[in-house]
Motif scaffolding. Structure first.
Motif, short mmCIF file in Angstrom:
data_model
loop_
_atom_site.label_atom_id
_atom_site.label_comp_id
_atom_site.label_asym_id
_atom_site.label_seq_id
_atom_site.Cartn_x
_atom_site.Cartn_y
_atom_site.Cartn_z
N ILE A 236 0.84 -1.20 0.00
CA ILE A 236 0.00 0.00 0.00
C ILE A 236 0.88 1.25 0.00
CG2 ILE A 236 -1.70 1.29 1.33
CD1 ILE A 236 -2.76 -1.40 2.37
N GLY A 237 1.96 1.24 0.79
CA GLY A 237 2.85 2.40 0.84
C GLY A 237 3.50 2.70 -0.50
N ILE A 238 3.92 1.65 -1.20
CA ILE A 238 4.52 1.86 -2.52
C ILE A 238 3.50 2.43 -3.49
CG2 ILE A 238 5.54 0.66 -4.50
CD1 ILE A 238 6.79 -1.30 -2.52
N ALA A 239 2.27 1.93 -3.42
CA ALA A 239 1.21 2.43 -4.31
C ALA A 239 0.89 3.90 -4.04
CB ALA A 239 -0.05 1.58 -4.15
N ILE A 240 0.99 4.32 -2.78
CA ILE A 240 0.74 5.72 -2.45
C ILE A 240 1.96 6.59 -2.75
CG2 ILE A 240 0.20 7.32 -0.56
CD1 ILE A 240 -1.38 5.09 0.77
N ALA A 241 3.17 6.02 -2.57
CA ALA A 241 4.40 6.81 -2.73
C ALA A 241 4.66 7.18 -4.18
CB ALA A 241 5.59 6.04 -2.16
N LEU A 242 4.31 6.31 -5.12
CA LEU A 242 4.61 6.59 -6.53
C LEU A 242 3.96 7.88 -7.03
CD1 LEU A 242 4.56 3.01 -8.11
CD2 LEU A 242 6.50 4.57 -7.93
N TYR B 143 -12.00 -0.91 11.00
CA TYR B 143 -10.83 -0.38 11.69
C TYR B 143 -9.54 -1.04 11.20
CZ TYR B 143 -13.37 2.49 15.04
OH TYR B 143 -14.14 3.48 15.61
N GLU B 144 -9.60 -2.31 10.85
CA GLU B 144 -8.42 -2.96 10.29
C GLU B 144 -8.04 -2.30 8.97
OE1 GLU B 144 -8.55 -7.16 9.96
OE2 GLU B 144 -9.15 -7.49 12.06
N GLY B 145 -9.05 -1.99 8.14
CA GLY B 145 -8.75 -1.29 6.88
C GLY B 145 -8.13 0.07 7.12
N VAL B 146 -8.62 0.79 8.13
CA VAL B 146 -8.04 2.11 8.46
C VAL B 146 -6.58 1.96 8.90
CG1 VAL B 146 -8.17 4.06 10.05
CG2 VAL B 146 -10.25 3.16 9.02
N TRP B 147 -6.31 0.95 9.73
CA TRP B 147 -4.93 0.74 10.19
C TRP B 147 -4.01 0.37 9.03
CZ3 TRP B 147 -3.49 2.90 14.30
CH2 TRP B 147 -4.27 2.93 15.46
N TYR B 148 -4.49 -0.48 8.12
CA TYR B 148 -3.68 -0.81 6.94
C TYR B 148 -3.37 0.46 6.14
CZ TYR B 148 -3.91 -5.94 7.20
OH TYR B 148 -3.76 -7.25 7.55
N GLY B 149 -4.38 1.30 5.93
CA GLY B 149 -4.17 2.53 5.17
C GLY B 149 -3.22 3.48 5.86
N LEU B 150 -3.33 3.59 7.20
CA LEU B 150 -2.46 4.49 7.94
C LEU B 150 -1.01 4.01 7.92
CD1 LEU B 150 -2.09 6.96 9.73
CD2 LEU B 150 -2.70 5.55 11.71
N LEU B 151 -0.82 2.70 8.13
CA LEU B 151 0.54 2.15 8.06
C LEU B 151 1.13 2.32 6.66
CD1 LEU B 151 0.05 -1.15 10.11
CD2 LEU B 151 1.24 0.93 10.84
N GLY B 152 0.30 2.10 5.63
CA GLY B 152 0.77 2.32 4.27
C GLY B 152 1.14 3.77 4.01
N ALA B 153 0.35 4.71 4.57
CA ALA B 153 0.65 6.13 4.41
C ALA B 153 1.97 6.49 5.07
CB ALA B 153 -0.49 6.98 4.98
N LEU B 154 2.23 5.95 6.26
CA LEU B 154 3.50 6.22 6.95
C LEU B 154 4.68 5.67 6.15
CD1 LEU B 154 2.46 5.46 10.63
CD2 LEU B 154 2.81 7.70 9.58
N ILE B 155 4.51 4.47 5.58
CA ILE B 155 5.58 3.90 4.76
C ILE B 155 5.78 4.75 3.51
CG2 ILE B 155 6.20 1.90 3.34
CD1 ILE B 155 4.87 0.14 5.42
N ALA B 156 4.69 5.25 2.92
CA ALA B 156 4.81 6.10 1.74
C ALA B 156 5.58 7.38 2.06
CB ALA B 156 3.41 6.44 1.21
#
Length: 323
Positions: free
Chosen positions: A52-58, A245-258
């Protein structure tokens, strides 16, 4: 209240607590419980969040690069400058006065005066007609003011509007501005921005699919638990909440990685860009992540995770019915 209504009110998912503090505590408890379930599978959670982070970072990194290119071209000397040829009857003091008036405008970043003597000296050095100029009994060159528009007037339309406004000065005989390259640059940046927009849409859809598929697997793993909870009368909204809430946590962790990926990528480019800018006598620095970009990534990631989880839960949860 009938006995049936009492039993229904006691079932999970049918309780209605009007106390906002209790409501918030219940949601916080569910959010922490969802985070705890993700922590129990650190490798799988990290791999999903990394994708998810890579998909947001690009798209985020490409958008920041386009903004940096726009800022770089806007800071070039003479990049979108306007040449103002003053009346030859003006004295040096009057020419300086005109320059000061123009420099105070909000749509002007810089106004540099080239006096008649400076213009003649530069022409003599660069043209090779020094001996011919010595035969003249007067200086035929006018004073020139080089105007660099500010960022609010950096577009081709705004630059052309500024040039027409400056034409109205009676001290100015001629206004010259080359807008062709500005229009080309705008066309290139618009094309890049449109491409980034398309890429963002595709990668956002990919994030939805990733989160949706992860939540779908989680629903399948908890199939029996969901059946039992439904048997005691829990509503779909009650069951859906932990998965959201699991989906929100996945998105938040992906955003931090991005954010880490974009910061690291632009940080690695900072030194080469500074050296390249130094070769052109420029102090340009890459803008890493502004507060607006950080807020967009930190908001967009959890929203995508929430939407992906909502779609997955809405589709698969209805198929689970207790027998």
């Amino acid at each position: 209240m009938t006995g049936k209504a009492r039993r229904k009110a006691k079932q999970p998912g049918f309780r209605r607590n009007r106390n906002p503090v209790t409501w918030l505590l219940r949601h916080a408890q569910m959010a922490l419980a969802a985070l705890g379930r993700l922590a129990q599978q650190p490798l799988g959670t990290l791999m999903t969040a990394a994708v998810i982070g890579i998909a947001i970072a690009l798209p985020s990194g490409l958008y920041l690069l386009v903004n940096n290119v726009r800022d770089l071209t806007g800071s070039w000397d003479g990049g979108s400058s306007i040449s103002l040829f003053l009346n030859q009857s003006l004295s040096d003091q009057q020419a300086r006065g005109v320059r000061e008036v123009i420099a105070r405008r909000d749509d002007v970043a810089e106004a540099r005066l080239i006096s008649r003597q400076q213009a003649l000296k530069e022409f003599r050095q660069r043209s090779g007609f020094g001996e011919a100029l010595d035969l003249l009994d007067h200086n035929p060159l006018p004073a020139v003011i080089l105007v660099r528009p500010s960022r609010i007037a950096s577009s081709a339309l705004a630059t052309e509007r500024l040039a027409k406004t400056l034409e109205g000065f009676r001290e100015i005989d001629l206004v010259r501005v080359d807008l062709q390259w500005v229009r080309r640059l705008e066309a290139i940046t618009r094309t890049l921005e449109r491409g980034i927009l398309v890429l963002s849409g595709l990668l956002s859809a990919a994030v939805l699919l990733i989160v949706g598929n992860t939540i779908r697997l989680e629903i399948q793993n908890r199939h029996n638990e969901i059946e039992v909870v439904k048997l005691v009368g829990a509503t779909d909204a009650f069951i859906r909440r932990p998965f959201l809430y699991e989906g929100v946590w996945y998105g938040l962790l992906g955003a931090l990685i991005a954010i880490l990926l974009v910061t690291a990528g632009l940080g690695l480019m900072q030194d080469p860009v500074q050296r390249l800018a130094g070769l052109y006598q420029s102090g340009f620095d890459l803008d890493i992540l502004t507060s607006g970009a950080l807020l967009t990534i930190l908001t967009g990631g959890p929203l995508l995770g929430l939407l992906g989880a909502w779609l997955a839960v809405g589709r698969h949860l209805s198929r689970i019915q207790p027998e």
